[in-house]
Design an enzyme around this catalytic site. Structure first.
Site, PDB file in Angstrom:
ATOM      1  N   ASN A 220       0.885  -1.173   0.000  1.00 49.40           N
ATOM      2  CA  ASN A 220       0.000   0.000   0.000  1.00 49.40           C
ATOM      3  C   ASN A 220       0.918   1.218   0.000  1.00 49.40           C
ATOM      4  O   ASN A 220       1.508   1.546   1.028  1.00 49.40           O
ATOM      5  CB  ASN A 220      -0.890  -0.030   1.254  1.00 49.40           C
ATOM      6  CG  ASN A 220      -1.679   1.253   1.438  1.00 49.40           C
ATOM      7  OD1 ASN A 220      -1.794   2.061   0.518  1.00 49.40           O
ATOM      8  ND2 ASN A 220      -2.226   1.446   2.638  1.00 49.40           N
TER       9      ASN A 220
ATOM     10  N   LYS B 162       0.181   4.301  -0.370  1.00 51.68           N
ATOM     11  CA  LYS B 162      -0.423   5.523   0.185  1.00 51.68           C
ATOM     12  C   LYS B 162      -0.131   6.705  -0.748  1.00 51.68           C
ATOM     13  O   LYS B 162      -0.067   6.515  -1.967  1.00 51.68           O
ATOM     14  CB  LYS B 162       0.069   5.753   1.622  1.00 51.68           C
ATOM     15  CG  LYS B 162      -0.097   4.489   2.477  1.00 51.68           C
ATOM     16  CD  LYS B 162       0.095   4.710   3.949  1.00 51.68           C
ATOM     17  CE  LYS B 162      -0.064   3.376   4.664  1.00 51.68           C
ATOM     18  NZ  LYS B 162      -0.024   3.492   6.107  1.00 51.68           N
TER      19      LYS B 162
ATOM     20  N   HIS C 252      -9.415   1.126   4.954  1.00 47.80           N
ATOM     21  CA  HIS C 252      -8.126   1.338   5.619  1.00 47.80           C
ATOM     22  C   HIS C 252      -8.325   2.312   6.783  1.00 47.80           C
ATOM     23  O   HIS C 252      -9.133   3.238   6.692  1.00 47.80           O
ATOM     24  CB  HIS C 252      -7.105   1.893   4.610  1.00 47.80           C
ATOM     25  CG  HIS C 252      -5.726   1.946   5.177  1.00 47.80           C
ATOM     26  ND1 HIS C 252      -5.317   2.957   6.010  1.00 47.80           N
ATOM     27  CD2 HIS C 252      -4.692   1.083   5.081  1.00 47.80           C
ATOM     28  CE1 HIS C 252      -4.069   2.711   6.386  1.00 47.80           C
ATOM     29  NE2 HIS C 252      -3.664   1.586   5.835  1.00 47.80           N
TER      30      HIS C 252
ATOM     31  N   GLU D 204      -6.751   4.772   7.773  1.00 49.93           N
ATOM     32  CA  GLU D 204      -6.598   6.204   7.448  1.00 49.93           C
ATOM     33  C   GLU D 204      -7.867   6.739   6.787  1.00 49.93           C
ATOM     34  O   GLU D 204      -8.226   7.902   6.970  1.00 49.93           O
ATOM     35  CB  GLU D 204      -5.354   6.408   6.552  1.00 49.93           C
ATOM     36  CG  GLU D 204      -4.076   6.259   7.375  1.00 49.93           C
ATOM     37  CD  GLU D 204      -2.875   5.706   6.627  1.00 49.93           C
ATOM     38  OE1 GLU D 204      -2.836   5.769   5.375  1.00 49.93           O
ATOM     39  OE2 GLU D 204      -1.960   5.196   7.301  1.00 49.93           O
TER      40      GLU D 204
ATOM     41  N   GLU E 221      -5.394  -4.848  10.620  1.00 44.47           N
ATOM     42  CA  GLU E 221      -4.333  -3.861  10.838  1.00 44.47           C
ATOM     43  C   GLU E 221      -4.621  -3.102  12.136  1.00 44.47           C
ATOM     44  O   GLU E 221      -5.437  -2.165  12.134  1.00 44.47           O
ATOM     45  CB  GLU E 221      -4.284  -2.870   9.680  1.00 44.47           C
ATOM     46  CG  GLU E 221      -3.967  -3.483   8.352  1.00 44.47           C
ATOM     47  CD  GLU E 221      -3.436  -2.438   7.374  1.00 44.47           C
ATOM     48  OE1 GLU E 221      -2.276  -2.546   6.967  1.00 44.47           O
ATOM     49  OE2 GLU E 221      -4.185  -1.510   7.047  1.00 44.47           O
TER      50      GLU E 221
ATOM     51  N   GLY F 239       2.406   2.349  10.635  1.00 44.12           N
ATOM     52  CA  GLY F 239       3.357   3.443  10.450  1.00 44.12           C
ATOM     53  C   GLY F 239       4.057   3.869  11.725  1.00 44.12           C
ATOM     54  O   GLY F 239       4.702   4.926  11.768  1.00 44.12           O
TER      55      GLY F 239
ATOM     56  N   SER G  84       3.400  -2.085  10.260  1.00 44.70           N
ATOM     57  CA  SER G  84       4.857  -2.125  10.451  1.00 44.70           C
ATOM     58  C   SER G  84       5.480  -3.486  10.106  1.00 44.70           C
ATOM     59  O   SER G  84       6.440  -3.906  10.738  1.00 44.70           O
ATOM     60  CB  SER G  84       5.227  -1.696  11.873  1.00 44.70           C
ATOM     61  OG  SER G  84       4.801  -0.366  12.105  1.00 44.70           O
TER      62      SER G  84
HETATM   63  P1  PGA Z   1       2.899   0.310   7.557  1.00 45.21           P
HETATM   64  O1  PGA Z   1       1.459   0.563   6.879  1.00 45.21           O
HETATM   65  O2  PGA Z   1       3.413  -0.995   7.003  1.00 45.21           O
HETATM   66  O3  PGA Z   1       3.735   1.487   7.095  1.00 45.21           O
HETATM   67  O4  PGA Z   1       2.704   0.267   9.017  1.00 45.21           O
HETATM   68  C1  PGA Z   1       0.558  -0.507   6.725  1.00 45.21           C
HETATM   69  C2  PGA Z   1      -0.733   0.016   6.128  1.00 45.21           C
HETATM   70  O5  PGA Z   1      -1.136   1.120   6.452  1.00 45.21           O
HETATM   71  O6  PGA Z   1      -1.395  -0.680   5.322  1.00 45.21           O
END
Ligand code: PGA
Length: 251
Positions: free
Chosen positions: A10, A12, A93, A95, A165, A171, A209
């Site tokens: 992903n 982003k 997601h 976000e 997640e 992140g 992460s």
């Molecule tokens: P990350 O993001 O691996 O940077 O923690 C995962 C995601 O948001 O799908």
């Protein structure tokens, strides 16, 4: 273990055309054609065509609108994505939930629009740190699944992948321990039966992460079928390494 893992990047709101070229060179040099692993990327929509003709990568969107087409300036249509050749879309997601106020009802509308357009949906769920600390993780996940995946027709379940997640791990560099992740994955698999899924066949990804140093332990869990990866998917070498780890676990 005989399953095929899914490693999904992903990206982003990241990457330029030049950075994607560099990604593809690094990734291609690692021999990804030999990895027994599904290798998928969700770039920004304006970069989909740069990846669409790739012989190994399957590409998808990070988000779609709930309506199929029309006067919705700035949005992405599921039918246009399918027409372009995209394979999947993320929906829900964290976000999108927290920064853009997308609730379970809206996410359910998006899910149905994507499925009607024959896109595979990676439906994301996860609890916040506060929800985990107050012991409501499984309740939160159950609600996100039952409301977000409501109203499925026969034959649609197989086009859905669930991604767990934990919001506190996205992140942040903090990963759920393999045991914490496995516990929730097992819960999702059990609940999926009530929602009409073939629980053995449902693909459940872990995200938050994930990186080459922790991927093997996470993917080694019984109910973790792959990873949804943000930061560590941006570089071709690191994405290929994750796919290689998944490959090794299947052989
Ligand atoms: P990350 O993001 O691996 O940077 O923690 C995962 C995601 O948001 O799908």
């Amino acid at each position: 273990m005989s399953r095929t893992f899914h490693i999904v990047g992903n990206w982003k709101m990241n990457q330029t055309v030049g950075e994607i070229d560099t990604f593809l060179k690094e990734y291609g040099s690692k021999g990804p054609q030999d990895f027994n692993c599904q290798q998928w990327i969700a770039p920004q929509s304006m970069h989909l065509t740069q990846l669409l003709t790739h012989p190994i990568l399957k590409v998808g969107a990070q988000n779609i609108h709930q309506e199929n087409s029309g006067a919705f300036t700035g949005e992405n249509s599921a039918s246009s994505l399918k027409d372009l050749g995209a394979h999947f879309t993320l929906i829900g997601h964290s976000e999108r939930r927290s920064l853009f106020g997308e609730n379970d009802e809206l996410l359910n509308q998006k899910l149905h629009n994507a499925l009607e357009n024959n896109l595979v949906v990676i439906f994301c769920v996860g609890e916040t740190l506060e929800e985990r600390e107050t012991g409501s993780t499984t309740g939160v996940i159950s609600q996100q699944l039952s409301e977000g995946l409501a109203g499925l027709k026969d034959g649609q379940h197989q086009n859905i992948i669930v991604a767990y997640e934990p919001v506190w791990a996205i992140g942040t560099g903090k990963t759920a321990s393999p045991e914490q992740a496995q516990e929730v994955h097992q819960h999702i698999r059990t609940q999926s039966k009530e929602l009409g899924f073939n629980q053995e066949e449902l693909i459940i990804l872990y995200g938050g992460s994930v990186k080459p140093s922790n991927a093997a332990d996470l993917l080694g869990q019984a109910d973790i079928d792959g990873a949804l990866v943000g930061g560590a998917s941006l570089k071709g070498g690191s994405f290929a390494e994750l796919c290689q780890i998944a490959h090794r676990l299947t052989t």
